[in-house]
Design a protein around this motif. Structure first.
Motif, PDB file in Angstrom:
ATOM      1  N   ASP A 161       0.787   2.638   3.596  1.00 44.72           N
ATOM      2  CA  ASP A 161      -0.046   3.728   3.069  1.00 44.72           C
ATOM      3  C   ASP A 161       0.825   4.968   2.846  1.00 44.72           C
ATOM      4  OD1 ASP A 161      -2.259   5.032   2.119  1.00 44.72           O
ATOM      5  OD2 ASP A 161      -3.210   5.314   4.055  1.00 44.72           O
ATOM      6  N   HIS A 165      -5.400  -0.342   5.713  1.00 44.37           N
ATOM      7  CA  HIS A 165      -5.093   0.609   6.804  1.00 44.37           C
ATOM      8  C   HIS A 165      -6.111   0.629   7.950  1.00 44.37           C
ATOM      9  CE1 HIS A 165      -7.923   3.266   4.781  1.00 44.37           C
ATOM     10  NE2 HIS A 165      -7.084   3.755   3.908  1.00 44.37           N
ATOM     11  N   HIS A 208       0.830  -1.204   0.000  1.00 45.10           N
ATOM     12  CA  HIS A 208       0.000   0.000   0.000  1.00 45.10           C
ATOM     13  C   HIS A 208       0.866   1.256   0.000  1.00 45.10           C
ATOM     14  CE1 HIS A 208      -3.881   1.963   1.841  1.00 45.10           C
ATOM     15  NE2 HIS A 208      -3.286   2.770   0.999  1.00 45.10           N
ATOM     16  N   HIS A 233       1.618   5.203  -2.155  1.00 46.31           N
ATOM     17  CA  HIS A 233       1.092   6.248  -3.045  1.00 46.31           C
ATOM     18  C   HIS A 233       2.251   7.134  -3.483  1.00 46.31           C
ATOM     19  CE1 HIS A 233      -3.207   5.526  -1.990  1.00 46.31           C
ATOM     20  NE2 HIS A 233      -2.766   5.290  -0.772  1.00 46.31           N
ATOM     21  N   LYS A 287      -9.448  -1.388  -5.241  1.00 43.87           N
ATOM     22  CA  LYS A 287      -9.783  -0.707  -4.001  1.00 43.87           C
ATOM     23  C   LYS A 287     -11.069   0.096  -4.153  1.00 43.87           C
ATOM     24  CE  LYS A 287      -7.952   2.524  -0.565  1.00 43.87           C
ATOM     25  NZ  LYS A 287      -6.867   3.476  -0.282  1.00 43.87           N
TER      26      LYS A 287
HETATM   27 ZN   LIG Z   1      -3.979   4.694   0.824  1.00 41.71          ZN
END
Ligand SMILES: [Zn+2]
Ligand SMILES: [Zn+2]
Ligand SMILES: [Zn+2]
Ligand SMILES: [Zn+2]
Ligand SMILES: [Zn+2]
Ligand SMILES: [Zn+2]
Ligand SMILES: [Zn+2]
Ligand SMILES: [Zn+2]
Lengths: 472, 472, 472, 472
Positions: free
Chosen positions: D319, D243, D59, D61, D154
């Motif tokens: 995340d 998360h 996970h 970004h 997702k």
């Molecule tokens: Zn995320």
């Protein structure tokens, strides 16, 4: 006895609060009305007041022998029931513990006589079931006691070697209770767990009074509750768990009830209002707070209150077993007989007089529940469970006129001095409360009046025989 | 109206069954007594009978428009309330659904007028809260309705595109309900789940009537119940879940209550007594059994009964929404308007007259609970929750004389013919019951007598305004 | 011993299935590789096959005395381990029960010698902890056993009067186990509940074989599991529950594990694959199915499988304790020694050879879990829990070459005849399975080959000493 | 590329820690052995070290647009993956969010190209499923993406009006995922609950940074988790919850898993190691800690750790979505773009480099779990769930030589300066850790050596295509 009219009040029962006049004749309630033109020999003005059924304390220990009959509690049936009446309690259910040289049944007869001689309020008696080793034919006695209207039967899951019975005895006892329609009760602590913790503490030298709470863990209580529920269910018996002190134990009961098990539980004011933190630092004087199961951490209290709100917990009794802190001349050794050594401190705390005021304050005045639920917890539910309903536990026609006129907006401070128990301390000394009894009637007789003067005679209390219990 | 004396019966309230005479004057109960010498204009002998508060059906749909106002239920306020009275129900709480061209408030006024014109028993009205898209200022209307004593507010979590509101609207509505002291209600089914299942069934060609139950899964109901509880808790609002049909949903409520959440739930006789197996093989006639949530498998029933026993479930109402199986001339399309295609079958079943008899049989006569709990479920608890207590829901001085003399030992068979609902079938046709109403009084007026003859006038029912709810 | 290469197979461990060649030298795995050019004295072609670690049966009773040493199980260490090997099991953990006239420790030495003399696969020994009354200094013996690498310690919560220990003994034993890093095990049935049910059945004359299951209720097992978990937690000890048979007991374990408690549980093929319904109608021959806890209703099986899937249950062992149905001349009284009287039927069923095939069929072939989980249940997890890992329980470099070449697509029928246990029946006789062992190696020695011929000598098995357990 | 031999270390996989040499050839592991005489072009001495599979961060970004593409995260695929490698992570799974003017599929192609151009480690891409309103034919794109090996899908249950999908879209998406063997993922917060709380805070003027945590209640997360599980179960799909930040949400997952539901959950280092109390008093600088769901109270942490221990939680990812606290010239507005107004603070925190060290410290060094469980959480389980296993996520023959030589006894302090992420702060700045990566290999290439020098080229990372997931 003549007639009495209680006029202008709000009658509070477990299901409703209703404006109504209450007419009493010959010790019983004969009518409830509104806008009536009734007259009576005595008229009590209850304007602004609540009229509630007299409190029923399902768990007391008056003039009660402990620790192998080496000592006894401070209040006898007279002083204890006078204090009860002052606090708004008009019926008590006390216990019979088999004497070493007498059968349970013979002990019961002696103890009933003692209560008949001295009690000023009505009373019933629970039988404590001794281990089979102490009386092989105890089941025969239990049958006779049931036939004569003794209240419940209490089994100890704690105190191995003295009072503890094993699971086999529990099963047999529960089964007989089921057959005879008696509600079996358990003191739920795993005796082996407590004994082991106690021994470990002694081995470490941790014998100061407050270690008593360490010895009696939450888990030992929750385990015993769980097991008692399983055992009772396995023979189809209902179950009553006395003096639940741990929120973890209350959770076991909550789960079981949600699952349809017929189990009811009792907690006590000391577990709701007092905390371990109150006595942890008191040294020897912590003895004043010692009882079993113990008064636990403050963080534990909210779980007990929640259980009262949700109905997981059914009654609030006192387990009144007071001992004086300072040794009086006329009593056997009291709280301080073994300072610094918790295993020998007499277990038990007073509270027979405080119960209603303390519960009202924390329950109703604090907004947790309403006056109806209060009445249910302190009077209606114990009456139902122990077969006294609807003769007691309700303000209704036909019922005994055990009535309390309750001031819901008093401004009162509880003190050791203004209460009437024999003990020389009060756990709630200094507590400000907003509800208190103003008049107390027992079978129509005006025991306590608004001025607080008392007029009941020793021995006026009658034996309250168990009828059919209401177990729905 | 004069006075009435009901003599010799056992008064059953939610907390007690008591031998007492009941004296009624000017439509209210003025006294309860025992051994009285009271007289009255009318005397009803209730020897051997129970005297219970009139039933309160918290969930009915009389002359109720559905499916975009293309049809309506068969009973109007007159026939429906006559039937209610025959069954021992003296108060109904019906629903107001906003009409397309009228505000919720204006619809409410029209509907209240209709009920005032035709109802023979007292009534209250719940408001159904439309999605914001249908009336942007609906919160203003809700405020006015609360001020005028409308009962609860119902929110739909099902029927996306028509009545379903989203979680944001639920939060806003629940919060306003909390502020105004109104009890919010939910129809708890996850609309998206049902819509998807329905579409899958249509795609597969599985549109026969009984597939309705497949479309409405247990999980969609349990999920919605869980979510509604979380949402209500997050804004501090209490919650009432209507027509709980699935034991899995009841479990969610049980857990929440054990955790101290203020949630109450209603189930209906059809879910307790009727089963999917009863209509699975009926073909088109299965339409008679279609309602939402659906009547489920027989194995599901015991979980609902258990929830009534444990108190997880608080009330039993009917969701009475009868449609005729055979099309009458004077009604818009009824049950068989789209044979073989469940998505268009009008949803709803009759039961307003059967409720007390069916619940007594399965509950009291079967030994699951006592008469007190029965009274609580059908009368006391709905009165408390919707602010009618203690004017209604109890046999007590000061209360409306909504009274039912109930024969607990009748030998009666329910049939379509001997009941009075407009519908041409009865789900309980042929069911033998051992309890039934003998006399029915509404505010002292003798609506139904022992011979079953009825004497109430259309429009005699009055609007029962919501007072403060009792949510303990 | 030379070297062996297993070529072309898929190595399956608890966490992965990997194409790899396995090179064995001197009884140990020395390399895994892919695309290797390795050579060896012996090459086994495992194309299309799985290569798994040899099974570890954590619960067997070979030549095991029961019922006060009045009889013993049919298989001795030789026949039992030959059968084990045929079934793909290369290590067993058997039990030592104190002989009446010998200390636990002395009994252990004798029994270890017996196993060393006859066993053809490696073995460890668990000690059964007798009640203190039978050996006051038993804790001293336990210390010595721990020091000498005995496996776990088993405590009986059942069989009051013979093997049952009370909660105090459990606490003391668990605490010592914690201190010494030994995993305590419990036979979890509430002995008092079983004893009472048994007596009630005898009193009613319900002594036919199948009533054995009635005597051993689900609740007695679940209660004991719950209590054992509480007791272990209270002293900080981990816990292993042997032969969990009831889904209700599995639920207790699941809850405890979700709550972070360090408890592991074992179930057995007979509970997964056989059901009460299989023997209820067999009359005296039902004796073949009697073991404790009992083989339960078919509806109970799915809960056990679920527990294996979720990980609530950690291992599958056999509790192999076979008795012949027809009495052989050379054995003491077997299954039919007291026909029609279940309390005297020798408890126990055979299965040491069937375990892997039965579990593969119901677990992997049925799609409930994958081959990795299978390996974990039958080999890796027991190795970890009882301190044999990573010497055993894994196909990895450095590990003992206890290896099974497993055909995952066999078409095989289990019969009494084609299995090698001493008993004259097989619970799975006639069961078709799709996985079976093809080659079995123990420390590199080729015990069973593809033709099923066996070549291990009595006494070649070595004592598998407990090392540090892996309890994460 | 030649061959590499890692000699003398302990290979740690999810199920075992084994002393073994690891031989690598052409980017893959070809052999594990003990006591081997293997040689290789490069030899790494791992004496005293662990050899673990490279971390897989499921996970991240990187160069990720947020808030309607008005800004983006600070790290691009180059800087982010360099940092990842330094931290022992050799595979990342990033996200594709549909651009306003492009289809999801076209956006995916562009983003994959970007990653191929800049990433120094291998990568996969999850697709974020936009609401149907934004792309009516999105299901067609999902089909294509599945066919091309995109990782998971997702769904957002939060952010109504932008990314939130309704329950109907979830059902449809989950069902398609089930059909295609893709693991659906949810960002589980009830968007309506968060939106309402946010608005209430804005209305009250409570917009300081730390109120972000107030807006995102525990209940909104737990509700969404519960609902997602129900929805997935209703269509038979597995589920992955990203998360998880609240222990209450973890409890929902624990219950579901114990009940046999196929749900896995991820938590992140920031929820385990950082707390609300750390930023409550920081004023505007609290922006550095803002992410969704929020970093919660310290008292919440233990519940998350427990879930990792019990297995309720399956993976730890980051995340990673870093924004600089001080605005750099070359980036769009970062953390401080709207000081004092939490609704506009860019959500996300850095951590891609810290993950393994932080988890080792709190998990293994603290004794909560062992190194095997650590490997499972950071590498093996994500590889299995997203179809990369056993090519990645394990040290086994045939697997990619993504290997980390891990020092389990380092004495290291994490600082902003000694980590390589683009952000100008590090949540763990000053944290002392006892485990850290020493050598990092990706497909056999030595990216980071013991001196910490880095040698991988931008664009050397390859697309890690999803294979069959391992969902047992
Ligand atoms: Zn995320
Ligand atoms: Zn006690
Ligand atoms: Zn007591
Ligand atoms: Zn509805
Ligand atoms: Zn309805
Ligand atoms: Zn056993
Ligand atoms: Zn055994
Ligand atoms: Zn997210």
């Amino acid at each position: 006895m003549g007639s009495t009219l209680i006029r202008g009040g709000t009658v509070v029962n477990a299901d409703a609060a209703i404006r109504a006049d209450v007419l009493v004749r010959d010790g019983r309630i004969v009518a409830l009305g509104i806008g009536s033109d009734w007259t009576a020999d005595t008229v009590i003005d209850a304007t602004g007041m609540l009229v509630i059924p007299g409190g029923i304390d399902a768990h007391t220990h008056l003039e009660y022998p402990i620790d192998g009959f080496t000592t006894r509690t401070a209040d006898d049936f007279y002083t204890g029931t006078v204090a009860a009446a002052h606090g708004g309690t008009t019926t008590i259910l006390d216990f019979v513990k088999k004497e070493p040289d007498r059968s349970l049944y013979d002990t019961y007869l002696r103890r009933r006589d003692a209560a008949l001689e001295r009690s000023v309020v009505d009373f019933g008696l629970h039988a404590i079931v001794p281990p089979r080793a102490q009386q092989p034919d105890v089941l025969d006695d239990l049958r006779r006691l049931a036939g004569e209207g003794a209240a419940g039967w209490k089994f100890f899951m704690a105190y191995p070697g003295t009072q503890m019975v094993d699971d086999g005895e529990l099963l047999e006892g529960f089964d007989l209770a089921r057959e005879l329609g008696v509600l079996p009760m358990v003191h739920a602590e795993n005796g082996h767990m407590v004994a082991r913790e106690t021994q470990l503490l002694i081995d470490r030298g941790d014998t100061a009074e407050h270690f008593h709470a360490t010895a009696h863990g939450h888990d030992s209580e929750a385990e015993a509750v769980h097991r008692a529920i399983v055992l009772a269910e396995s023979v189809g018996a209902p179950l009553y768990v006395v003096h639940v002190s741990s929120a973890a134990a209350a959770d076991e009961i909550s789960r079981a009830r949600a699952d349809g098990r017929r189990v009811w539980a009792e907690t006590c004011p000391q577990y709701l209002q007092v905390a371990y933190e109150d006595y942890e630092g008191l040294g020897e004087k912590a003895a004043a707070y010692l009882c079993s199961p113990p008064i636990r951490e403050r963080s534990n209290q909210e779980g007990l209150w929640k259980a009262l709100v949700t109905g997981a917990m059914a009654t609030v009794a006192t387990d009144h077993a007071g001992f004086c802190l300072h040794q009086p001349d006329d009593l056997p050794p009291q709280k301080l007989r073994s300072p610094g050594y918790f295993p020998k401190v007499p277990n038990g705390v007073p509270g027979i007089e405080d119960r209603l005021m303390v519960l009202w304050e924390g329950g109703v005045a604090s907004g947790r529940f309403d006056a109806c639920r209060f009445v249910d917890l302190v009077s209606t539910r114990p009456a139902k469970l122990f077969g006294l309903f609807p003769r007691k536990g309700i303000v209704a026609v036909g019922a005994d006129a055990d009535l309390v006129v309750w001031d819901p907006a008093a401004d009162h401070v509880i003190t050791t001095e203004n209460t009437h128990m024999r003990t020389d301390y009060n756990l709630y000394d200094g507590m400000r409360v907003t509800g208190k009894p103003v008049h107390v009637l027992s079978r129509g007789e005006h025991l306590v009046d608004a001025a607080g003067s008392f007029s009941g005679a020793a021995g006026r209390g009658v034996f309250a025989e168990r009828g059919a219990p209401h177990l729905f």
